[in-house]
Design a protein around this motif. Structure first.
Motif, PDB file in Angstrom:
ATOM      1  N   GLY A  31       0.688  -1.682   0.080  1.00 52.66           N
ATOM      2  CA  GLY A  31       0.006  -0.246  -0.229  1.00 52.66           C
ATOM      3  C   GLY A  31       0.774   1.399  -0.405  1.00 52.66           C
ATOM      4  N   LEU A  32       0.086   2.446   0.390  1.00 53.96           N
ATOM      5  CA  LEU A  32       0.871   3.383   0.329  1.00 53.96           C
ATOM      6  C   LEU A  32       2.308   4.006   0.784  1.00 53.96           C
ATOM      7  CD1 LEU A  32      -2.575   6.189  -0.327  1.00 53.96           C
ATOM      8  CD2 LEU A  32      -0.531   5.419  -2.055  1.00 53.96           C
ATOM      9  N   TRP A  33       2.216   3.336   2.311  1.00 55.89           N
ATOM     10  CA  TRP A  33       3.433   3.158   3.224  1.00 55.89           C
ATOM     11  C   TRP A  33       4.368   2.540   2.858  1.00 55.89           C
ATOM     12  CZ3 TRP A  33       3.069   7.514   7.067  1.00 55.89           C
ATOM     13  CH2 TRP A  33       2.328   8.457   7.266  1.00 55.89           C
ATOM     14  N   ALA A  34       4.103   2.105   1.845  1.00 54.67           N
ATOM     15  CA  ALA A  34       5.204   1.251   1.606  1.00 54.67           C
ATOM     16  C   ALA A  34       6.647   1.601   1.113  1.00 54.67           C
ATOM     17  CB  ALA A  34       4.401  -0.449   0.729  1.00 54.67           C
ATOM     18  N   ASP A  35       6.184   2.165   0.157  1.00 56.78           N
ATOM     19  CA  ASP A  35       7.583   3.460  -0.237  1.00 56.78           C
ATOM     20  C   ASP A  35       7.851   4.340   0.868  1.00 56.78           C
ATOM     21  OD1 ASP A  35       7.354   0.952  -2.094  1.00 56.78           O
ATOM     22  OD2 ASP A  35       6.573   2.426  -2.791  1.00 56.78           O
ATOM     23  N   HIS A  36       7.323   4.461   2.157  1.00 60.73           N
ATOM     24  CA  HIS A  36       7.381   6.265   2.157  1.00 60.73           C
ATOM     25  C   HIS A  36       7.873   5.356   3.845  1.00 60.73           C
ATOM     26  CE1 HIS A  36       5.149   7.089  -0.794  1.00 60.73           C
ATOM     27  NE2 HIS A  36       5.717   8.201  -0.804  1.00 60.73           N
ATOM     28  N   ARG A  37       9.150   5.941   4.574  1.00 61.88           N
ATOM     29  CA  ARG A  37       9.487   6.469   5.844  1.00 61.88           C
ATOM     30  C   ARG A  37       8.687   7.466   6.917  1.00 61.88           C
ATOM     31  NH1 ARG A  37      14.031   8.155   6.608  1.00 61.88           N
ATOM     32  NH2 ARG A  37      14.347   7.635   8.226  1.00 61.88           N
ATOM     33  N   VAL A  38       8.049   7.083   7.984  1.00 57.89           N
ATOM     34  CA  VAL A  38       7.016   8.221   8.089  1.00 57.89           C
ATOM     35  C   VAL A  38       7.754   9.586   8.711  1.00 57.89           C
ATOM     36  CG1 VAL A  38       6.127   8.640  10.239  1.00 57.89           C
ATOM     37  CG2 VAL A  38       5.836   6.836   9.709  1.00 57.89           C
ATOM     38  N   GLU A  39       9.296   9.493   8.317  1.00 59.61           N
ATOM     39  CA  GLU A  39      10.372  10.875   8.342  1.00 59.61           C
ATOM     40  C   GLU A  39       9.982  11.305   6.656  1.00 59.61           C
ATOM     41  OE1 GLU A  39      11.830   7.189  11.745  1.00 59.61           O
ATOM     42  OE2 GLU A  39      11.193   7.016   9.127  1.00 59.61           O
ATOM     43  N   GLU A  40       9.335  11.005   6.374  1.00 61.87           N
ATOM     44  CA  GLU A  40       9.781  11.598   5.243  1.00 61.87           C
ATOM     45  C   GLU A  40       8.789  12.053   5.361  1.00 61.87           C
ATOM     46  OE1 GLU A  40      10.057   8.512   2.901  1.00 61.87           O
ATOM     47  OE2 GLU A  40      12.627   7.999   2.703  1.00 61.87           O
ATOM     48  N   VAL A  41       7.150  12.034   5.205  1.00 62.89           N
ATOM     49  CA  VAL A  41       5.919  12.092   4.958  1.00 62.89           C
ATOM     50  C   VAL A  41       5.001  12.854   6.069  1.00 62.89           C
ATOM     51  CG1 VAL A  41       5.923  10.636   2.420  1.00 62.89           C
ATOM     52  CG2 VAL A  41       5.385  10.110   4.766  1.00 62.89           C
ATOM     53  N   ALA A  42       4.806  12.313   7.432  1.00 63.92           N
ATOM     54  CA  ALA A  42       4.148  12.369   8.645  1.00 63.92           C
ATOM     55  C   ALA A  42       4.960  13.018   9.359  1.00 63.92           C
ATOM     56  CB  ALA A  42       3.735  11.324   8.412  1.00 63.92           C
ATOM     57  N   THR A  43       5.720  14.775   9.604  1.00 63.59           N
ATOM     58  CA  THR A  43       6.470  15.313  10.280  1.00 63.59           C
ATOM     59  C   THR A  43       6.216  16.568  10.228  1.00 63.59           C
ATOM     60  OG1 THR A  43       8.739  14.510   9.697  1.00 63.59           O
ATOM     61  CG2 THR A  43       8.006  13.094  10.982  1.00 63.59           C
ATOM     62  N   PRO A  44       6.632  17.307  10.905  1.00 63.36           N
ATOM     63  CA  PRO A  44       6.831  18.900  10.724  1.00 63.36           C
ATOM     64  C   PRO A  44       8.296  18.845   9.954  1.00 63.36           C
ATOM     65  CG  PRO A  44       6.389  18.641  12.791  1.00 63.36           C
ATOM     66  CD  PRO A  44       6.683  17.397  12.438  1.00 63.36           C
ATOM     67  N   GLU A  45       9.025  17.845   9.982  1.00 61.56           N
ATOM     68  CA  GLU A  45      10.106  18.481  10.026  1.00 61.56           C
ATOM     69  C   GLU A  45      10.267  17.875   7.759  1.00 61.56           C
ATOM     70  OE1 GLU A  45      10.839  18.018  13.895  1.00 61.56           O
ATOM     71  OE2 GLU A  45       9.500  16.635  12.433  1.00 61.56           O
ATOM     72  N   ALA A  46       9.120  16.746   7.484  1.00 59.52           N
ATOM     73  CA  ALA A  46       9.207  16.402   6.284  1.00 59.52           C
ATOM     74  C   ALA A  46       8.451  17.291   5.707  1.00 59.52           C
ATOM     75  CB  ALA A  46       8.280  15.043   6.583  1.00 59.52           C
ATOM     76  N   GLY A 142      -2.786  34.474   3.387  1.00 53.18           N
ATOM     77  CA  GLY A 142      -2.176  34.172   2.769  1.00 53.18           C
ATOM     78  C   GLY A 142      -0.547  32.831   2.868  1.00 53.18           C
ATOM     79  N   SER A 143      -1.220  32.125   3.915  1.00 55.64           N
ATOM     80  CA  SER A 143      -0.503  31.124   3.592  1.00 55.64           C
ATOM     81  C   SER A 143      -1.076  29.793   3.537  1.00 55.64           C
ATOM     82  CB  SER A 143      -0.398  30.512   5.413  1.00 55.64           C
ATOM     83  OG  SER A 143       0.291  29.682   6.007  1.00 55.64           O
ATOM     84  N   GLN A 144       0.012  29.076   2.867  1.00 53.59           N
ATOM     85  CA  GLN A 144       0.044  27.665   2.206  1.00 53.59           C
ATOM     86  C   GLN A 144      -0.881  26.522   3.220  1.00 53.59           C
ATOM     87  OE1 GLN A 144       1.303  26.545  -1.026  1.00 53.59           O
ATOM     88  NE2 GLN A 144       0.088  24.807  -0.095  1.00 53.59           N
ATOM     89  N   LEU A 145      -1.278  25.900   2.567  1.00 51.93           N
ATOM     90  CA  LEU A 145      -2.513  25.089   2.725  1.00 51.93           C
ATOM     91  C   LEU A 145      -1.589  24.253   3.130  1.00 51.93           C
ATOM     92  CD1 LEU A 145      -5.654  25.670   1.057  1.00 51.93           C
ATOM     93  CD2 LEU A 145      -5.149  26.467   3.475  1.00 51.93           C
ATOM     94  N   ARG A 146      -1.961  22.707   4.501  1.00 51.17           N
ATOM     95  CA  ARG A 146      -1.315  21.437   4.825  1.00 51.17           C
ATOM     96  C   ARG A 146      -2.395  20.862   4.939  1.00 51.17           C
ATOM     97  NH1 ARG A 146       1.069  21.153  10.496  1.00 51.17           N
ATOM     98  NH2 ARG A 146      -0.197  19.241  10.330  1.00 51.17           N
ATOM     99  N   PRO A 147      -2.227  19.621   5.141  1.00 56.79           N
ATOM    100  CA  PRO A 147      -3.178  18.271   5.339  1.00 56.79           C
ATOM    101  C   PRO A 147      -3.668  18.965   6.895  1.00 56.79           C
ATOM    102  CG  PRO A 147      -1.503  17.640   4.526  1.00 56.79           C
ATOM    103  CD  PRO A 147      -1.227  18.664   4.494  1.00 56.79           C
ATOM    104  N   ASP A 148      -4.526  18.480   7.112  1.00 58.15           N
ATOM    105  CA  ASP A 148      -5.063  19.022   8.513  1.00 58.15           C
ATOM    106  C   ASP A 148      -5.227  17.421   9.420  1.00 58.15           C
ATOM    107  OD1 ASP A 148      -7.100  19.822  10.253  1.00 58.15           O
ATOM    108  OD2 ASP A 148      -8.586  19.551  10.046  1.00 58.15           O
ATOM    109  N   VAL A 149      -3.821  17.052   9.251  1.00 55.28           N
ATOM    110  CA  VAL A 149      -3.586  16.137  10.466  1.00 55.28           C
ATOM    111  C   VAL A 149      -2.873  16.072  11.488  1.00 55.28           C
ATOM    112  CG1 VAL A 149      -4.301  14.234   8.226  1.00 55.28           C
ATOM    113  CG2 VAL A 149      -1.904  14.900   8.609  1.00 55.28           C
ATOM    114  N   VAL A 150      -2.815  15.340  12.164  1.00 57.94           N
ATOM    115  CA  VAL A 150      -2.021  15.295  13.176  1.00 57.94           C
ATOM    116  C   VAL A 150      -0.612  14.671  13.227  1.00 57.94           C
ATOM    117  CG1 VAL A 150      -1.187  15.059  16.192  1.00 57.94           C
ATOM    118  CG2 VAL A 150      -3.274  16.346  14.646  1.00 57.94           C
ATOM    119  N   TRP A 151       0.582  14.932  12.159  1.00 59.87           N
ATOM    120  CA  TRP A 151       2.026  14.718  12.221  1.00 59.87           C
ATOM    121  C   TRP A 151       2.172  14.150  13.758  1.00 59.87           C
ATOM    122  CZ3 TRP A 151       3.001  18.825   8.427  1.00 59.87           C
ATOM    123  CH2 TRP A 151       2.638  18.798   8.033  1.00 59.87           C
ATOM    124  N   PHE A 152       3.889  12.801  13.705  1.00 62.89           N
ATOM    125  CA  PHE A 152       4.101  12.704  14.387  1.00 62.89           C
ATOM    126  C   PHE A 152       5.552  14.308  15.164  1.00 62.89           C
ATOM    127  CE2 PHE A 152       3.117   9.018  12.232  1.00 62.89           C
ATOM    128  CZ  PHE A 152       3.112   7.910  13.344  1.00 62.89           C
TER     129      PHE A 152
END
Length: 244
Positions: A31-46, A142-152
C-alpha cells in the motif's frame, strides 16, 4: 429511550477498523506507506524539507479514502445510535468512514484528511470535497495550506475533549487499535471506575490490558455481534458467550 437516560457507549477506534475497508495502515507491508518512511511524509520536519512530497503523499491517501466504503463495524455503531443509544466515537483515524456510515458524534484525535488547514492558524479549516492540496493553495491569511492531520511530533489538540468523553462512558469499546501510541494510550485511564471495557481485535490476547474483556474477532464481525446484543437488550453489557 430518552437521551438523558440512554446508555452511553464510548468507542475508541484505530487503523484496524479502517483496514477492513481497504485503507492501509502505516505498519502494513504494502500500500501507500510501503515506499515511504514516516519521517519523510508525516512529520513537521518533512513538511519544511519537502512540502511537495508530503502533499503528493496525502493526495494519494485522500484518493484511497474516497474510494473506501464503511464496513459492517461502522454501520453497526451508526445503527446503535439510531436506536437511541448515546454513541460517542473517538477515533485515531483520519478518514470519514464513521460519518459516512451515519455516526454523528465523532471526534478525530489525529485530524481529518478530507480537510486542509492553514499553516499559520490551525483553527482555519477548509473542506476538500474533491481534489487535493497543491503548492500555491493558500488560506485566507495568505499561508500555504497543509493536510489537516496531526503529524508525529505535534500535539493532539482534541485530547482533553477526548478524556472528557471517555469520562462519561457507561461502557468503553476499543476497536482496531492497541492504544500503544501516546497520548491516546492513556485514554482508558479516564474511564469511570466500574465502567466495563471491551477490546475487539483478532490479536486481542497480545493487545488487551489487564481488566479489559476480550473479543478475538475482526471489527466487521465482532462489533456487529456486540451491537446485536445491546440493541436486543436495550442496555450495554458484556455477553460472556461472545468473549473467549
Amino acid at each position: 429511550m430518552t437521551p438523558q437516560r440512554a446508555p452511553h457507549l464510548v468507542v475508541l477506534t484505530g487503523a484496524g477498523i479502517s483496514a477492513e475497508s481497504g485503507i492501509q495502515t502505516f505498519r502494513a507491508d504494502d500500500g501507500l506507506w510501503a515506499d515511504h518512511r514516516v519521517e519523510e511524509v508525516a512529520t513537521p520536519e518533512a513538511w519544511r524539507r519537502d512540502p511537495a512530497r508530503v502533499l503528493a503523499f496525502y493526495n494519494a491517501r485522500r484518493d484511497q479514502v474516497r474510494r473506501a466504503r464503511p464496513n459492517a463495524a461502522h454501520k453497526a455503531l451508526a445503527a446503535l445510535e439510531r436506536q437511541g443509544f448515546r454513541v460517542s466515537i473517538v477515533t485515531q483515524n483520519i478518514d470519514d468512514l464513521h460519518e459516512r456510515a451515519g455516526s454523528r458524534q465523532v471526534l478525530h484525535l489525529h485530524g481529518e484528511i478530507l480537510k486542509a488547514r492553514s499553516t499559520v492558524d490551525r483553527r482555519m479549516h477548509y473542506p476538500l470535497p474533491r481534489g487535493g492540496i497543491e503548492l500555491g493553495d493558500i488560506c485566507d491569511k495568505g499561508s500555504q495550506l497543509r493536510p489537516d492531520v496531526v503529524w508525529f511530533g505535534e500535539e493532539v489538540p482534541h485530547f482533553g475533549e477526548a478524556c472528557e468523553i471517555v469520562g462519561g462512558a457507561d461502557l468503553v469499546l476499543v476497536v482496531g487499535t492497541s492504544l500503544a501510541v501516546m497520548p491516546a494510550a492513556s485514554l482508558l485511564q479516564h474511564a469511570p471506575l466500574g465502567a466495563p471495557c471491551v477490546l475487539v481485535d483478532p490479536e486481542v490476547e497480545a493487545l488487551a490490558p489487564p481488566g479489559v474483556a476480550r473479543l478475538s474477532q475482526p471489527a466487521g464481525k465482532g462489533v456487529p455481534a456486540l451491537v446485536r446484543h445491546w440493541r436486543r437488550e436495550g442496555r450495554l453489557w458484556v455477553p460472556e458467550t461472545l468473549l473467549g
